[in-house]
Design a protein around this motif. Structure first.
Motif, PDB file in Angstrom:
ATOM      1  N   ARG A   1     172.703  22.148  55.973  1.00 53.31           N
ATOM      2  CA  ARG A   1     172.689  21.594  57.109  1.00 53.31           C
ATOM      3  C   ARG A   1     174.139  22.025  57.644  1.00 53.31           C
ATOM      4  O   ARG A   1     174.208  22.361  58.942  1.00 53.31           O
ATOM      5  CB  ARG A   1     172.262  20.075  57.569  1.00 53.31           C
ATOM      6  CG  ARG A   1     170.980  19.710  57.065  1.00 53.31           C
ATOM      7  CD  ARG A   1     170.706  18.286  56.761  1.00 53.31           C
ATOM      8  NE  ARG A   1     171.619  17.881  55.491  1.00 53.31           N
ATOM      9  CZ  ARG A   1     171.313  16.503  55.017  1.00 53.31           C
ATOM     10  NH1 ARG A   1     170.682  15.743  55.715  1.00 53.31           N
ATOM     11  NH2 ARG A   1     172.054  16.154  54.161  1.00 53.31           N
TER      12      ARG A   1
ATOM     13  N   TRP B   1     173.761  17.089  62.059  1.00 54.82           N
ATOM     14  CA  TRP B   1     172.290  17.120  61.993  1.00 54.82           C
ATOM     15  C   TRP B   1     171.759  16.016  62.581  1.00 54.82           C
ATOM     16  O   TRP B   1     170.585  15.870  62.771  1.00 54.82           O
ATOM     17  CB  TRP B   1     171.893  17.378  60.785  1.00 54.82           C
ATOM     18  CG  TRP B   1     172.319  16.344  59.553  1.00 54.82           C
ATOM     19  CD1 TRP B   1     173.572  16.374  58.676  1.00 54.82           C
ATOM     20  CD2 TRP B   1     171.587  14.982  59.458  1.00 54.82           C
ATOM     21  NE1 TRP B   1     173.454  15.054  57.869  1.00 54.82           N
ATOM     22  CE2 TRP B   1     172.367  14.450  58.284  1.00 54.82           C
ATOM     23  CE3 TRP B   1     170.630  14.254  59.945  1.00 54.82           C
ATOM     24  CZ2 TRP B   1     172.043  13.127  57.836  1.00 54.82           C
ATOM     25  CZ3 TRP B   1     170.428  13.232  59.210  1.00 54.82           C
ATOM     26  CH2 TRP B   1     171.133  12.538  58.433  1.00 54.82           C
TER      27      TRP B   1
ATOM     28  N   TRP C   1     170.143  16.765  65.795  1.00 53.21           N
ATOM     29  CA  TRP C   1     169.278  17.876  65.839  1.00 53.21           C
ATOM     30  C   TRP C   1     167.802  17.651  66.409  1.00 53.21           C
ATOM     31  O   TRP C   1     167.510  16.265  66.518  1.00 53.21           O
ATOM     32  CB  TRP C   1     169.085  18.405  64.614  1.00 53.21           C
ATOM     33  CG  TRP C   1     170.039  19.075  63.945  1.00 53.21           C
ATOM     34  CD1 TRP C   1     171.199  19.169  64.254  1.00 53.21           C
ATOM     35  CD2 TRP C   1     169.972  19.892  62.738  1.00 53.21           C
ATOM     36  NE1 TRP C   1     172.008  20.067  63.495  1.00 53.21           N
ATOM     37  CE2 TRP C   1     171.224  20.541  62.441  1.00 53.21           C
ATOM     38  CE3 TRP C   1     169.143  20.154  61.731  1.00 53.21           C
ATOM     39  CZ2 TRP C   1     171.584  21.419  61.122  1.00 53.21           C
ATOM     40  CZ3 TRP C   1     169.389  21.031  60.579  1.00 53.21           C
ATOM     41  CH2 TRP C   1     170.391  21.491  60.605  1.00 53.21           C
TER      42      TRP C   1
ATOM     43  N   ASP D   1     163.889  21.187  64.499  1.00 52.64           N
ATOM     44  CA  ASP D   1     164.876  21.754  63.588  1.00 52.64           C
ATOM     45  C   ASP D   1     165.034  21.129  62.136  1.00 52.64           C
ATOM     46  O   ASP D   1     164.939  22.104  61.358  1.00 52.64           O
ATOM     47  CB  ASP D   1     166.440  21.806  64.349  1.00 52.64           C
ATOM     48  CG  ASP D   1     166.424  22.703  65.750  1.00 52.64           C
ATOM     49  OD1 ASP D   1     165.356  23.119  66.039  1.00 52.64           O
ATOM     50  OD2 ASP D   1     167.587  22.735  66.186  1.00 52.64           O
TER      51      ASP D   1
ATOM     52  N   ALA E   1     166.783  25.756  68.489  1.00 50.98           N
ATOM     53  CA  ALA E   1     168.132  25.941  67.965  1.00 50.98           C
ATOM     54  C   ALA E   1     168.364  27.529  68.291  1.00 50.98           C
ATOM     55  O   ALA E   1     169.819  27.685  68.576  1.00 50.98           O
ATOM     56  CB  ALA E   1     168.417  25.772  66.596  1.00 50.98           C
TER      57      ALA E   1
END
Length: 317
Positions: free
Chosen positions: A137, A262, A265, A269, A313
Motif C-alpha cells: 500500500r 490507504w 482509498w 482499490d 485510482a
C-alpha cells in the motif's frame, strides 16, 4: 581470488541506493555499490564503470535492449532467451567487475536481482541474496509520487522491451484484466510478481532472506543489525562490523508530492490490492489491520468492478 558476494533485490523505493552507498562504511574489507553498470553522467564513477563493463554493455547494447540486468531478466522470464544463455551472459557481465575490486566482500545493490532470485546460486553457489519488502500500500503510493507516469502506456516505451507484463510471464489470470486495472493495479501486479519471486526463492534457499523495509528503518535498529550481520557472515569468512549507531539515519531518494493513506482509498482499490498482493503481504505482516479487512469487504463484487473501463485510482493518477 574468490570473492564473497551479496546481492540486494527489491521492487525499488526500499532503500537500495542507501545500502549500495553505505554498507561498505560499516563492514570491513567490503565494497558495496548501487547499480554498478549504470551510467551516472560524465563522472569518474561512470568512466570506472565503463572500464569494468565495457562500452557495449553500458552504451549501445543497453540502448538496443541487449545488455543489462533488466533486459536479461525480462528475456529470461518471458522465455525469449534460454535460462542458461541468460545466466552465462549475466556471469560474463560481472566477471571483470568482480576482478577489479580489491575488497573480499562485494555487495551489489540492484533492484533487478529479483529476476534471478531463484537461480543466482547456480552461478555463485556461496553468494547471498537479500530481499527488501515494503507494504504494498505504501509502495504503490511511493511509486505514484516518485514516478507518476510509471506503468502507463508511454512509460519505458522508448526502451526496446517496454515494461514487464503478465503476457511476458505467462500470467493468464491478470493478462485478461491488464487494461481494466489501470496504472494502480499494474503497480500492484509488479509488487506481487517481484516479491512472490523473492519469497519463493527464500523458501528454497537459506542464503536468501527477506527483510521488511519498515523494520530496517525503525528506531530499534534490530532488523538493520540483523541484515548487516547476514551480509557480513560467510562461514569461514566473517567480516568485522563497525558501530552501527546512526547508520540508518540518512535515507535518500525519498518520494515527493502529497501522501495518500490507504485508509482514504476507495473500497475497490483496497479490494484490488488485496486480490493481487494479499497472500504475500499477509505473510510478511501487512494487511492485517481490522480497518483494512473491513475496507476490502466493503468493495463491490469483482464482476461489477471488471465492467469499469479504467480503475478509479488510475483515473485519479
Amino acid at each position: 581470488m574468490t570473492k564473497d558476494l551479496v546481492f540486494i533485490a527489491s521492487g525499488g523505493r526500499t532503500g537500495t541506493t542507501f545500502f549500495g552507498e553505505r554498507l561498505k562504511t560499516v563492514i570491513d574489507d567490503c565494497w558495496s555499490e548501487h547499480t554498478p553498470d549504470v551510467w551516472v553522467g560524465f563522472t569518474e564513477r561512470s568512466f570506472r564503470r565503463m572500464r569494468n563493463f565495457g562500452f557495449w554493455h553500458m552504451g549501445a547494447g543497453r540502448l538496443l535492449g541487449l545488455t543489462g540486468m533488466r533486459p536479461l531478466g525480462q528475456k529470461r522470464l518471458s522465455g525469449v532467451l534460454p535460462r542458461q544463455t541468460c545466466l552465462e551472459r549475466l556471469y560474463q557481465s560481472r566477471a571483470r567487475y568482480h576482478a577489479s575490486i580489491p575488497q573480499s566482500l562485494i555487495v551489489e545493490s540492484y533492484s533487478r536481482w529479483w529476476m534471478f532470485a531463484d537461480c543466482f546460486h547456480e552461478l555463485w553457489p556461496e553468494a547471498k541474496l537479500i530481499g527488501i519488502i515494503r507494504d504494498p500500500r505504501d509502495w504503490i503510493t511511493s511509486w505514484q509520487r516518485h514516478q507518476p507516469r510509471r506503468q502507463t502506456p508511454q512509460f519505458l516505451s522508448w526502451f526496446p522491451l517496454g515494461p514487464l507484463t503478465p503476457e511476458d510471464t505467462g500470467d493468464e489470470e491478470w493478462r485478461g484484466r491488464w487494461r481494466e486495472i489501470g496504472q494502480f493495479g499494474r503497480l500492484g501486479w509488479d509488487w506481487r510478481t517481484i516479491y512472490g519471486q523473492i519469497d519463493e526463492a527464500a523458501q528454497k534457499n537459506s542464503r536468501v532472506r527477506m527483510f521488511r523495509f519498515e523494520d530496517l528503518f525503525s528506531e530499534s535498529g534490530e532488523a538493520m543489525s540483523d541484515l548487516v550481520r547476514f551480509a557480513a557472515d560467510h562461514g569461514a569468512s566473517k567480516y568485522a562490523i563497525r558501530d552501527l549507531s546512526g547508520f540508518a539515519g540518512d535515507v535518500r531518494n525519498a518520494s515527493h508530492g502529497p501522501r495518500r493513506n490507504w485508509r482514504d482509498w476507495p473500497a475497490e482499490d483496497a479490494r484490488l490490492v488485496d486480490e493481487l498482493c494479499g497472500p504475500v503481504m499477509r505473510k510478511y505482516g501487512y494487511g492485517l489491520e481490522p480497518e483494512w479487512l473491513e475496507l476490502v469487504q466493503k468493495a463491490t463484487p469483482r464482476a461489477a468492478v471488471s465492467e469499469r473501463p479504467l480503475h478509479a485510482a488510475a483515473q485519479a493518477g
